[in-house]
Enzyme design. Structure first.
Site, mmCIF file in Angstrom:
data_model
loop_
_atom_site.group_PDB
_atom_site.id
_atom_site.type_symbol
_atom_site.label_atom_id
_atom_site.label_comp_id
_atom_site.label_asym_id
_atom_site.label_seq_id
_atom_site.Cartn_x
_atom_site.Cartn_y
_atom_site.Cartn_z
ATOM 1 N N GLY A 147 -5.666 11.635 8.977
ATOM 2 C CA GLY A 147 -6.567 10.705 8.291
ATOM 3 C C GLY A 147 -6.679 11.036 6.806
ATOM 4 C CD GLU A 204 -9.220 8.496 17.512
ATOM 5 O OE1 GLU A 204 -9.627 7.394 17.958
ATOM 6 O OE2 GLU A 204 -8.225 8.598 16.784
ATOM 7 C CG MET A 205 -13.903 7.052 13.845
ATOM 8 S SD MET A 205 -14.903 7.138 12.353
ATOM 9 C CE MET A 205 -15.134 5.413 12.007
ATOM 10 C CD GLU A 206 -8.996 7.444 12.381
ATOM 11 O OE1 GLU A 206 -9.092 8.291 13.305
ATOM 12 O OE2 GLU A 206 -9.790 7.404 11.431
ATOM 13 C CB SER A 258 -13.825 18.665 14.072
ATOM 14 O OG SER A 258 -14.305 17.356 14.315
ATOM 15 C CG ASP A 259 -17.787 16.709 15.730
ATOM 16 O OD1 ASP A 259 -16.811 16.460 14.998
ATOM 17 O OD2 ASP A 259 -18.329 15.856 16.442
ATOM 18 C CD GLU A 318 -28.149 4.275 14.281
ATOM 19 O OE1 GLU A 318 -29.046 4.438 15.128
ATOM 20 O OE2 GLU A 318 -28.163 4.812 13.158
ATOM 21 N NE ARG A 333 -6.578 9.794 15.000
ATOM 22 C CZ ARG A 333 -7.240 10.446 14.043
ATOM 23 N NH1 ARG A 333 -6.696 10.634 12.855
ATOM 24 N NH2 ARG A 333 -8.453 10.935 14.257
ATOM 25 C CB ILE A 334 -1.998 15.332 13.275
ATOM 26 C CG1 ILE A 334 -1.509 14.921 11.884
ATOM 27 C CG2 ILE A 334 -0.793 15.593 14.170
ATOM 28 C CD1 ILE A 334 -0.655 15.970 11.186
ATOM 29 N N GLY A 335 -5.334 14.501 14.056
ATOM 30 C CA GLY A 335 -6.674 14.345 13.505
ATOM 31 C C GLY A 335 -7.710 15.100 14.289
ATOM 32 C CB SER A 336 -11.004 16.148 13.553
ATOM 33 O OG SER A 336 -11.539 15.118 12.770
ATOM 34 C CG HIS A 357 -1.843 -1.188 1.227
ATOM 35 N ND1 HIS A 357 -1.523 -2.329 1.922
ATOM 36 C CD2 HIS A 357 -3.008 -1.436 0.593
ATOM 37 C CE1 HIS A 357 -2.464 -3.228 1.726
ATOM 38 N NE2 HIS A 357 -3.370 -2.716 0.934
ATOM 39 N NE ARG A 406 -5.379 0.287 -2.260
ATOM 40 C CZ ARG A 406 -6.447 -0.507 -2.235
ATOM 41 N NH1 ARG A 406 -7.597 -0.050 -1.794
ATOM 42 N NH2 ARG A 406 -6.366 -1.750 -2.627
HETATM 43 N N1 HPA Z 1 -17.211 10.536 15.700
HETATM 44 C C1 HPA Z 1 -16.164 9.846 15.255
HETATM 45 N N2 HPA Z 1 -15.071 10.414 14.806
HETATM 46 C C2 HPA Z 1 -15.017 11.751 14.811
HETATM 47 C C3 HPA Z 1 -16.071 12.530 15.265
HETATM 48 C C4 HPA Z 1 -17.221 11.882 15.744
HETATM 49 O O1 HPA Z 1 -18.202 12.519 16.165
HETATM 50 N N3 HPA Z 1 -15.715 13.827 15.110
HETATM 51 C C5 HPA Z 1 -14.484 13.835 14.591
HETATM 52 N N4 HPA Z 1 -14.048 12.584 14.413
#
Ligand code: HPA
Length: 234
Positions: free
Chosen positions: A20, A179-181, A203-204, A162, A87-90, A4, A43
């Site tokens: 990400g 987050e997811m990682e 970010s939120d 959910e 990792r640098i992310g939201s 990859h 990719r």
């Molecule tokens: N969920 C998952 N990952 C995220 C979110 C979230 O609300 N905001 C930024 N990354």
């Protein structure tokens, strides 16, 4: 070259920042690195290598979610000899005091599962960040007038969640953000004896529903890149 990552041996630095989004990788490389060179674009998941204050650094997109990050992190560590992955992310805030634009340093991350769950089977392994990186990132952030939140986060397998009951329990137990990682990144770092950290900007907010407008994301992202670079070479 790996399956990859199309870079040649030696084209990737021992320190790798992992956003990400591959376009964020390109923006960060062009904005913060000197002599940034595109070392592959398999990719569209760009990898760049350049220097920062004389130190060699790569910036490689991870994609979204732990299965994607796991592929890039495995190949960076096992095939290219990466020793520090940041990792640098939201992330989405899960506590009222964690506000949009704030920085979160993830000490550990809870999960429902990771790509490594098959190894651990009945064990709930506790993934942990490298303490030296956390301490250095905390110092770097504080020096820029940013007070980071430091604590546990949640690495989710889904963005469109959910399970409001689970979110409620995590908020109750002090989990700072989702987050997811990060969890899989920390598990791989433990497995291969390297350093890892996730530096995240909010970010939120799952608490207030507030979200950072896209035009304001770049500035927060830039602060995070500099905190990550300063931590890596402290
Ligand atoms: N969920 C998952 N990952 C995220 C979110 C979230 O609300 N905001 C930024 N990354």
């Amino acid at each position: 070259m790996t399956v990859h990552i199309g870079a040649k041996p030696g084209q990737i630095a021992e320190t790798v920042l992992m956003p990400g989004d591959p376009y964020r990788a390109r923006w960060a490389a062009e904005t913060f690195l000197e002599r940034a060179e595109l070392v592959h674009e398999v990719r569209g998941m760009f990898g760049f290598t350049g220097t920062w204050r004389g130190h060699r650094v790569s910036i490689q997109g991870s994609g979204m979610g732990m299965p994607s990050l796991s592929i890039y992190a495995n190949e960076l560590i096992r095939d290219y000899g990466a020793k520090t992955l940041i990792r640098i992310g939201s992330c989405g805030a899960m506590q009222p005091e964690v506000k949009v634009r704030d920085v979160v340093l993830a000490m550990t991350s809870s999960t429902l599962s990771t790509p490594s769950s098959g190894i651990f089977r009945e064990l709930n392994f506790a993934p942990a960040a490298d303490f030296g990186l956390i301490a250095a990132a905390h110092a770097a952030a504080t020096a820029r007038g940013i007070t980071p939140h430091v604590g546990g986060i949640y690495s989710s397998d889904v963005f469109y969640d959910e399970r409001p009951d689970l979110t409620e329990q995590m908020t109750r137990h002090g989990v700072l953000a989702v987050e997811m990682e990060a969890a899989e990144l920390y598990i791989l770092a433990a497995r291969y004896g390297i350093r890892a950290l996730a530096v995240l900007t909010v970010s939120d907010s799952l608490v207030t529903g507030e979200a950072l407008p896209s035009d304001q994301r770049e500035r927060s992202f830039g602060d995070m890149v500099e905190v990550a670079l300063e931590a890596a070479f402290a």
